[in-house]
Design an enzyme around this catalytic site. Sequence first.
Site, PDB file in Angstrom:
ATOM      1  N   ASP A 279      57.257  54.694  87.342  1.00 23.62           N
ATOM      2  CA  ASP A 279      58.701  54.555  87.073  1.00 23.62           C
ATOM      3  C   ASP A 279      59.509  55.604  87.860  1.00 23.62           C
ATOM      4  O   ASP A 279      60.152  55.245  88.834  1.00 23.62           O
ATOM      5  CB  ASP A 279      58.998  54.657  85.565  1.00 23.62           C
ATOM      6  CG  ASP A 279      60.112  53.726  85.103  1.00 23.62           C
ATOM      7  OD1 ASP A 279      60.565  52.904  85.904  1.00 23.62           O
ATOM      8  OD2 ASP A 279      60.513  53.807  83.923  1.00 23.62           O
ATOM      9  N   ASP A 280      59.486  56.832  87.403  1.00 27.66           N
ATOM     10  CA  ASP A 280      60.316  57.890  88.002  1.00 27.66           C
ATOM     11  C   ASP A 280      59.509  59.185  88.026  1.00 27.66           C
ATOM     12  O   ASP A 280      59.763  60.089  87.222  1.00 27.66           O
ATOM     13  CB  ASP A 280      61.573  58.079  87.137  1.00 27.66           C
ATOM     14  CG  ASP A 280      62.334  56.779  86.941  1.00 27.66           C
ATOM     15  OD1 ASP A 280      63.074  56.385  87.849  1.00 27.66           O
ATOM     16  OD2 ASP A 280      62.150  56.131  85.881  1.00 27.66           O
TER      17      ASP A 280
ATOM     18  N   HIS B 252      61.173  54.100  91.111  1.00 25.49           N
ATOM     19  CA  HIS B 252      62.580  54.114  91.535  1.00 25.49           C
ATOM     20  C   HIS B 252      62.786  55.296  92.466  1.00 25.49           C
ATOM     21  O   HIS B 252      62.526  56.440  92.078  1.00 25.49           O
ATOM     22  CB  HIS B 252      63.507  54.239  90.330  1.00 25.49           C
ATOM     23  CG  HIS B 252      63.356  53.116  89.339  1.00 25.49           C
ATOM     24  ND1 HIS B 252      64.190  52.024  89.327  1.00 25.49           N
ATOM     25  CD2 HIS B 252      62.439  52.908  88.358  1.00 25.49           C
ATOM     26  CE1 HIS B 252      63.807  51.194  88.357  1.00 25.49           C
ATOM     27  NE2 HIS B 252      62.742  51.710  87.754  1.00 25.49           N
TER      28      HIS B 252
ATOM     29  N   HIS C  36      55.992  50.108  90.822  1.00 23.81           N
ATOM     30  CA  HIS C  36      57.188  50.306  90.000  1.00 23.81           C
ATOM     31  C   HIS C  36      57.561  51.784  90.047  1.00 23.81           C
ATOM     32  O   HIS C  36      57.104  52.584  89.231  1.00 23.81           O
ATOM     33  CB  HIS C  36      56.901  49.837  88.566  1.00 23.81           C
ATOM     34  CG  HIS C  36      58.070  49.939  87.632  1.00 23.81           C
ATOM     35  ND1 HIS C  36      58.122  49.263  86.435  1.00 23.81           N
ATOM     36  CD2 HIS C  36      59.236  50.635  87.692  1.00 23.81           C
ATOM     37  CE1 HIS C  36      59.243  49.542  85.807  1.00 23.81           C
ATOM     38  NE2 HIS C  36      59.941  50.385  86.550  1.00 23.81           N
TER      39      HIS C  36
ATOM     40  N   HIS D  45      63.328  44.188  85.312  1.00 24.65           N
ATOM     41  CA  HIS D  45      63.000  44.937  84.098  1.00 24.65           C
ATOM     42  C   HIS D  45      63.377  44.042  82.910  1.00 24.65           C
ATOM     43  O   HIS D  45      64.518  43.574  82.818  1.00 24.65           O
ATOM     44  CB  HIS D  45      63.814  46.222  84.011  1.00 24.65           C
ATOM     45  CG  HIS D  45      63.371  47.322  84.927  1.00 24.65           C
ATOM     46  ND1 HIS D  45      63.160  47.146  86.265  1.00 24.65           N
ATOM     47  CD2 HIS D  45      63.102  48.637  84.670  1.00 24.65           C
ATOM     48  CE1 HIS D  45      62.774  48.306  86.804  1.00 24.65           C
ATOM     49  NE2 HIS D  45      62.738  49.224  85.855  1.00 24.65           N
TER      50      HIS D  45
ATOM     51  N   GLU E 270      61.765  45.986  77.989  1.00 24.54           N
ATOM     52  CA  GLU E 270      61.594  47.449  77.884  1.00 24.54           C
ATOM     53  C   GLU E 270      62.308  47.912  76.617  1.00 24.54           C
ATOM     54  O   GLU E 270      61.697  48.539  75.766  1.00 24.54           O
ATOM     55  CB  GLU E 270      62.173  48.155  79.125  1.00 24.54           C
ATOM     56  CG  GLU E 270      62.047  49.684  79.059  1.00 24.54           C
ATOM     57  CD  GLU E 270      62.774  50.413  80.205  1.00 24.54           C
ATOM     58  OE1 GLU E 270      63.709  49.839  80.805  1.00 24.54           O
ATOM     59  OE2 GLU E 270      62.403  51.575  80.476  1.00 24.54           O
TER      60      GLU E 270
HETATM   61  N1  ADE Z   1      65.901  53.134  86.315  1.00 25.24           N
HETATM   62  C1  ADE Z   1      65.000  54.092  86.458  1.00 25.24           C
HETATM   63  N2  ADE Z   1      64.098  54.049  85.453  1.00 25.24           N
HETATM   64  C2  ADE Z   1      64.457  53.008  84.664  1.00 25.24           C
HETATM   65  C3  ADE Z   1      63.934  52.447  83.471  1.00 25.24           C
HETATM   66  N3  ADE Z   1      62.849  52.930  82.878  1.00 25.24           N
HETATM   67  N4  ADE Z   1      64.581  51.405  82.925  1.00 25.24           N
HETATM   68  C4  ADE Z   1      65.680  50.909  83.505  1.00 25.24           C
HETATM   69  N5  ADE Z   1      66.215  51.386  84.625  1.00 25.24           N
HETATM   70  C5  ADE Z   1      65.610  52.432  85.203  1.00 25.24           C
HETATM   71 ZN    ZN Z   2      61.784  51.096  86.030  1.00 25.97          ZN
END
Ligand code: ADE
Ligand code: ZN
Length: 344
Positions: free
Chosen positions: A278-279, A18, A16, A195, A198
């Site tokens: 995630d990022d 992005h 996971h 997703h 969340e």
């Molecule tokens: N895009 C990047 N990170 C995200 C997240 N945590 N939730 C939804 N979209 C995303």
């Molecule tokens: Zn995500």
Amino acid sequence: MNLETFVQALPKAELHLHLEGAVNAQTFLKLARKNGTTLPSFAEVEELYRYENLVDFLQVYDLVAKSVVDADDFHLITYEALAHVANAGGRYAEFFFSPQVHQDAGVAYETMFAGILKAMDDAEHDFGLVSRVIPALNRELSIERGFEFLDLVLPFRSDKVIGIGLDYDEEPFPPAPFKAVYDKAKRAGMRLTAHAGEGGPAANVRDALDLLGAERIDHGYRVMEDPDLVARCIADDIAFTVCPSSTVILTRWRDLAAGDHPIRAMLDAGLKLVIDTDDPPMLQTDLAKEYRLLAEAMSLDRRTLAQLALNSLDAAWLDESLKREWRAAWAIEVDRLLAAEADA
Ligand code: ADE
Ligand code: ZN
């Protein structure tokens, strides 16, 4: 062996991440200058990577995405993102990317895929990181745009472009309307994830499973509000890709050590969790750090961390024979690491 060394050495898969959230601040600045993206004023570029919540974050994410324009740019960000995974002891990665934001900036799908797929090959050749890409739908856009996304993505379906995801702001945009888009993707042989849970309620997790046919759930924290659904996810061995730093920075669960943090509750309930980033640069993290933060905040022992690492391979969309081969090799490595701990 200290915790940092242990989590670095654990064989791990990232499931996971992005792509556009994995652009480091310096690369963002370089691409923004090259392509003439207008940035808000800042003293240090790292200041742009601070946000109050998910909505705030997604605005910066879109700005980063718009700074990525030609195939070389896509190659650069993909190669750097995969190197970052490998540097944190990641052995395999499945990563999302957001074609629609680039499309709206006038970039052709051929351009995006050319850079991304070449970088995936180069990463495998140069430092042995095998990867797969999951184009993700922006749930804030229309269903018609969802079908158009499929028309543009499906011609690229291959062993490297393996599935679709659903991301962006879940609270106002539940999964159910995307059922027909997911049905079509499934018929075309795509693997499915989304997703859910969340920011939105447990019902979104249920709909992602029952209506969209999602095989895994990204985040999923609010599943804990529905004990029957938790029991069903355990029985069906549904994996949840959870992202510790992301919860701290982008959700209302800001304290990983709190007794009621959903990742703690999900672990205690016996759900199958996979730890992810995630990022990573946008959330100032990497894969090994996510394992360490969770271990420190929740006092997890080495055996639990090893199990989480093995879960990441279990939940991966590699073909089963390769997975069996890797699982055997990873199990030996994990046993050695645990034995070294016991001897210490
Ligand atoms: N895009 C990047 N990170 C995200 C997240 N945590 N939730 C939804 N979209 C995303
Ligand atoms: Zn995500």
